[in-house]
Design a protein around this motif. Structure first.
Motif, PDB file in Angstrom:
ATOM      1  N   PRO A  38      27.733  44.509  45.783  1.00 55.82           N
ATOM      2  CA  PRO A  38      29.010  44.890  45.161  1.00 55.82           C
ATOM      3  C   PRO A  38      29.340  43.992  43.975  1.00 55.82           C
ATOM      4  O   PRO A  38      28.869  42.851  43.888  1.00 55.82           O
ATOM      5  CB  PRO A  38      30.022  44.702  46.295  1.00 55.82           C
ATOM      6  CG  PRO A  38      29.402  43.673  47.186  1.00 55.82           C
ATOM      7  CD  PRO A  38      27.919  43.924  47.113  1.00 55.82           C
ATOM      8  N   THR A  39      30.162  44.513  43.078  1.00 58.81           N
ATOM      9  CA  THR A  39      30.601  43.710  41.936  1.00 58.81           C
ATOM     10  C   THR A  39      31.456  42.549  42.399  1.00 58.81           C
ATOM     11  O   THR A  39      31.259  41.399  42.004  1.00 58.81           O
ATOM     12  CB  THR A  39      31.409  44.583  40.962  1.00 58.81           C
ATOM     13  OG1 THR A  39      30.670  45.758  40.660  1.00 58.81           O
ATOM     14  CG2 THR A  39      31.702  43.827  39.678  1.00 58.81           C
ATOM     15  N   LEU A  40      32.416  42.851  43.248  1.00 62.45           N
ATOM     16  CA  LEU A  40      33.342  41.852  43.766  1.00 62.45           C
ATOM     17  C   LEU A  40      33.700  42.208  45.203  1.00 62.45           C
ATOM     18  O   LEU A  40      33.564  43.361  45.627  1.00 62.45           O
ATOM     19  CB  LEU A  40      34.624  41.807  42.921  1.00 62.45           C
ATOM     20  CG  LEU A  40      34.477  41.441  41.431  1.00 62.45           C
ATOM     21  CD1 LEU A  40      35.741  41.806  40.677  1.00 62.45           C
ATOM     22  CD2 LEU A  40      34.176  39.954  41.277  1.00 62.45           C
ATOM     23  N   GLU A  41      34.156  41.225  45.942  1.00 65.13           N
ATOM     24  CA  GLU A  41      34.680  41.451  47.283  1.00 65.13           C
ATOM     25  C   GLU A  41      36.061  40.828  47.358  1.00 65.13           C
ATOM     26  O   GLU A  41      36.254  39.692  46.933  1.00 65.13           O
ATOM     27  CB  GLU A  41      33.743  40.867  48.342  1.00 65.13           C
ATOM     28  CG  GLU A  41      32.377  41.542  48.371  1.00 65.13           C
ATOM     29  CD  GLU A  41      31.533  41.124  49.571  1.00 65.13           C
ATOM     30  OE1 GLU A  41      32.111  41.004  50.677  1.00 65.13           O
ATOM     31  OE2 GLU A  41      30.323  40.920  49.399  1.00 65.13           O
ATOM     32  N   ARG A  42      37.006  41.582  47.874  1.00 66.55           N
ATOM     33  CA  ARG A  42      38.384  41.113  47.952  1.00 66.55           C
ATOM     34  C   ARG A  42      39.004  41.525  49.280  1.00 66.55           C
ATOM     35  O   ARG A  42      38.665  42.572  49.842  1.00 66.55           O
ATOM     36  CB  ARG A  42      39.219  41.703  46.815  1.00 66.55           C
ATOM     37  CG  ARG A  42      38.877  41.179  45.427  1.00 66.55           C
ATOM     38  CD  ARG A  42      39.339  39.741  45.245  1.00 66.55           C
ATOM     39  NE  ARG A  42      39.157  39.287  43.879  1.00 66.55           N
ATOM     40  CZ  ARG A  42      38.047  38.766  43.396  1.00 66.55           C
ATOM     41  NH1 ARG A  42      36.990  38.648  44.187  1.00 66.55           N
ATOM     42  NH2 ARG A  42      37.964  38.372  42.144  1.00 66.55           N
ATOM     43  N   THR A  43      39.914  40.689  49.765  1.00 62.82           N
ATOM     44  CA  THR A  43      40.719  41.037  50.932  1.00 62.82           C
ATOM     45  C   THR A  43      42.096  41.432  50.440  1.00 62.82           C
ATOM     46  O   THR A  43      42.797  40.629  49.809  1.00 62.82           O
ATOM     47  CB  THR A  43      40.819  39.855  51.911  1.00 62.82           C
ATOM     48  OG1 THR A  43      39.513  39.497  52.354  1.00 62.82           O
ATOM     49  CG2 THR A  43      41.679  40.234  53.111  1.00 62.82           C
ATOM     50  N   ILE A  44      42.477  42.669  50.713  1.00 57.85           N
ATOM     51  CA  ILE A  44      43.744  43.209  50.256  1.00 57.85           C
ATOM     52  C   ILE A  44      44.487  43.781  51.457  1.00 57.85           C
ATOM     53  O   ILE A  44      43.960  44.654  52.153  1.00 57.85           O
ATOM     54  CB  ILE A  44      43.544  44.302  49.186  1.00 57.85           C
ATOM     55  CG1 ILE A  44      42.718  43.747  48.014  1.00 57.85           C
ATOM     56  CG2 ILE A  44      44.878  44.836  48.685  1.00 57.85           C
ATOM     57  CD1 ILE A  44      42.333  44.796  46.993  1.00 57.85           C
ATOM     58  N   ARG A  45      45.667  43.255  51.712  1.00 54.20           N
ATOM     59  CA  ARG A  45      46.502  43.710  52.841  1.00 54.20           C
ATOM     60  C   ARG A  45      45.713  43.680  54.146  1.00 54.20           C
ATOM     61  O   ARG A  45      45.810  44.587  54.971  1.00 54.20           O
ATOM     62  CB  ARG A  45      47.048  45.106  52.557  1.00 54.20           C
ATOM     63  CG  ARG A  45      48.079  45.120  51.424  1.00 54.20           C
ATOM     64  CD  ARG A  45      48.320  46.517  50.923  1.00 54.20           C
ATOM     65  NE  ARG A  45      48.808  47.411  51.950  1.00 54.20           N
ATOM     66  CZ  ARG A  45      50.103  47.636  52.223  1.00 54.20           C
ATOM     67  NH1 ARG A  45      51.038  47.007  51.541  1.00 54.20           N
ATOM     68  NH2 ARG A  45      50.452  48.491  53.161  1.00 54.20           N
ATOM     69  N   GLY A  46      44.929  42.609  54.333  1.00 53.73           N
ATOM     70  CA  GLY A  46      44.225  42.384  55.585  1.00 53.73           C
ATOM     71  C   GLY A  46      42.911  43.122  55.741  1.00 53.73           C
ATOM     72  O   GLY A  46      42.237  42.960  56.760  1.00 53.73           O
TER      73      GLY A  46
END
Length: 659
Positions: free
Chosen positions: A599-607
């Motif tokens: 993946p380009t980026l990995e993020r945690t958003i709203r759990g």
């Protein structure tokens, strides 16, 4: 004066101010025309006939349908086939270098028309990114003509910044052709260049259209590439919607029968998908080709049977020719360099540049402003676009990643240190186009400067960073602090050297989009009852979209589809937008499908932990795993849904029991 972007005129082929096109008999053999011409075509003349008032084709010109070769495969994947397959070939028998060198030598130009075309390529200057033109053509056995051009694409590889950009031209795009011996310049569809003037005509026409120096040419005969895809074991592609045609109503298109969803396509099905344009335009066909390029790269990068390599390499070398500008031959070292770029390319830095502002249907036209913008994005990709765009979409504060002041805050005196007449003027004008405040200071103290030298005032804050940014534009350049005994009247002083060839490299750019509200609505026409009926058919928790893109609805044709994906179950929801595009929600029990690699980026958003896949500043896929299932939202082919809308739809996916 030479500039990177040339001003393109709109003069006609016959010099009278109207448009022109060559008569049909100059084309290679085609099938009978879709409509007959009102009058017999005139014999070939020195200039094509003008179009009638009000536009449209000349009276004697008819629309022709190219006879399709069912065995051809679009050449847009050949960049990876040439580079990665040949590198893989070198690994055989313990990495035999002789076999690798033979494979590279086998793709060097051999046909007279390609050898002639290579002479018009530009030499690659040291330290500059390389630009290649990919020309896919179809020539039937026994034909003596050049054949028919089907695919025209530019690829730009920047190993230093690890960015690869791709710009395709619809074959029905109306352009000014450069012409060739026996055929003066004319105006017509871009794919006519190959039919009339071969690969050299296509190369010169694209250079005239864009003003881009082109260093490599890759010509591909389509006939063998379906077999190559089959030897690779197929290609995994995300099919955006239902594609079906059986010619039951008397049509003469190629038959196609594909259902929406992520799936493994064999050579024929992949070919049918990428060349389809029965119910949409050539613009979507171009994007499908670009998606196919990424799928081929992804497939080759994964594990596959190395014992198939000799057959695949032979199919490639028998149908591909690669030429290099400057009177030089492509080397194994270059192949290895671009192969390394392919393998180490950061996700999101393989950027598809859209050609916006295109109008028309049978014959397409592009606004000059849109063309210039596409060229700018192609030549000057924003390597940090993905991270900045995501920060905007999620409401995070943008980081200032640039150390150099903006060009508008930098003053430059330009001196001629090469002795070439007008060199300082050219450099000053080009720097001024970028936004620098420039003035021509005349000649330097001597004409012995080989490399361009940029002097900076050490007493001025960020002047050293500004000097380095200007040096990057010149490619080969030296940065020095001005001696205290010779203070500068400006922040920088540029002494143009002999390596300056009248062009500059790409200037820093920032394509960060503005934040916008998600274009979503709560789904008023719930599909929950239909999904409940599928609970026992699948082996993963079904997710329900609680919001959808405003203006879209579940598609009438296979909008809800459950199917088998490899050894797993899968569910695809397909939505049709008001602008006649399609986006989807994919669900499966397959934990590691290839599409979600790197993946380009990995993020945690709203759990929830998301894998985000970008194409430049556009968010193409939002994926996550939960309770044994794998889920992703995929944008339309042209990434019409905003980044904020994509994130909102993914956030709105809830387990069926909770929705």
């Amino acid at each position: 004066m030479r500039t990177t972007l040339k001003k393109r005129s709109r003069q006609s082929a016959n010099g009278s101010g109207g448009n022109g096109a060559y008569p049909p008999e100059l084309l290679p053999p085609f099938e009978p025309p879709l409509r007959t011409a009102p009058a017999p075509p005139p014999p070939p003349a020195a200039a094509p006939p003008p179009r009638p008032p009000g536009g449209g084709p000349p009276p004697e010109r008819a629309f022709y349908r190219v006879r399709r070769n069912p065995l051809k495969l679009l050449a847009t994947g050949v960049m990876w086939l040439v580079v990665v397959v040949l590198v893989g070939a070198g690994a055989l028998a313990g990495g035999v270098k002789l076999y690798f060198d033979y494979s590279v030598a086998a793709v060097r130009p051999t046909s007279p028309e390609v050898i002639e075309a290579v002479e018009a390529l530009d030499e690659l200057l040291p330290g500059r990114p390389a630009v290649a033109i990919v020309i896919g053509y179809d020539r039937r056995p026994g034909e003596t003509s050049a054949g028919r051009g089907d695919t025209i694409m530019l690829l730009r590889a920047d190993p230093d910044n690890k960015v690869l950009t791709m710009l395709s031209f619809p074959r029905d795009l109306e352009v000014e052709h450069a012409g060739c011996q026996g055929h003066p310049p004319w105006t017509g569809r871009i794919n006519e260049a190959y039919a009339y003037c071969g690969p050299r005509g296509t190369l010169l026409t694209v250079k005239k259209l864009t003003g881009i120096p082109i260093n490599y040419m890759i010509t591909v005969n389509f006939k063998a590439f379906t077999n190559i895809v089959d030897k690779l074991g197929g290609v995994y592609m995300d099919v955006d919607r239902r594609y079906f045609n059986d010619n039951s109503s008397g049509e003469s298109y190629e038959r196609i029968d594909l259902k929406p969803g992520y799936q493994l396509l064999n050579g024929k099905d992949a070919l049918d998908f990428v060349r389809y344009r029965h119910t949409d335009s050539d613009l979507y066909r171009v994007v499908r080709q670009q998606e196919f390029v990424k799928a081929v790269k992804q497939r080759i990068s994964s594990a596959w049977d190395i014992f198939q390599l000799p057959k695949i390499v032979k199919a490639v070398t028998d149908n591909v020719e690669v030429g290099k500008g400057g009177g030089k031959e492509i080397s194994g070292g270059e192949v290895l360099e671009y192969a390394n770029l392919a393998y180490t390319l950061p996700a999101g830095n393989f950027q598809q540049v859209p050609l916006d502002g295109v109008s028309g249907y049978f014959e397409l036209a592009v606004a000059q402003e849109s063309l210039d913008d596409a060229v700018r994005r192609f030549m000057n990709p924003d390597a940090n676009a993905s991270e900045r765009a995501l920060a905007v979409a999620t409401g995070q504060k943008l980081k200032d990643t640039s150390d150099a002041p903006p060009p508008s805050d930098v003053s430059i005196e330009v001196l001629n240190g090469s002795g070439v007449d007008g060199a300082a003027d050219e450099a000053a004008v080009l720097l001024g186009h970028i936004g620098y405040a420039t003035e021509n200071g005349g000649n330097a103290n001597n004409f012995d400067y080989f490399e361009t030298t940029i002097f900076y005032d050490a007493e001025v804050e960020k002047s050293a960073e500004a000097a380095q940014a200007v040096a990057d534009l010149f490619g080969q350049a030296t940065v020095k602090a001005a001696p205290p005994s010779k203070p500068l009247a400006t922040m920088l002083q540029v002494v143009v050297g002999k390596t300056f060839q009248g062009t500059l490299g790409p200037a820093p750019t920032d394509d960060t989009p503005e934040r916008q509200r998600p274009q979503v609505v709560t789904d008023p026409t719930s599909i929950r009852p239909a999904l409940r009926q599928l609970r026992k058919k699948v082996d993963f928790p079904i997710m329900v979209p609680t919001v959808r893109e405003k203006g879209s609805s579940i598609d009438d044709d296979e909008g809800i589809r459950d199917y088998k994906l490899e050894d797993h179950r899968a569910l695809r929801l397909t939505y049709h937008t008001a602008s006649n595009e399609y986006w989807g929600i994919q669900q499966t029990s397959w934990e590691d499908p290839p599409i979600l690699d790197d993946p380009t980026l990995e993020r945690t958003i709203r759990g929830r932990n998301y894998k985000l896949f970008m194409s430049g500043a556009k968010l193409h896929i939002v994926a996550f795993q939960q309770d044994g299932g794998t889920y992703w939202v995929v944008n339309t082919l042209k990434n019409a849904l905003s980044n904020e809308t994509m994130l909102a739809i993914a956030d709105g996916l809830k387990p069926l029991k909770q929705a």
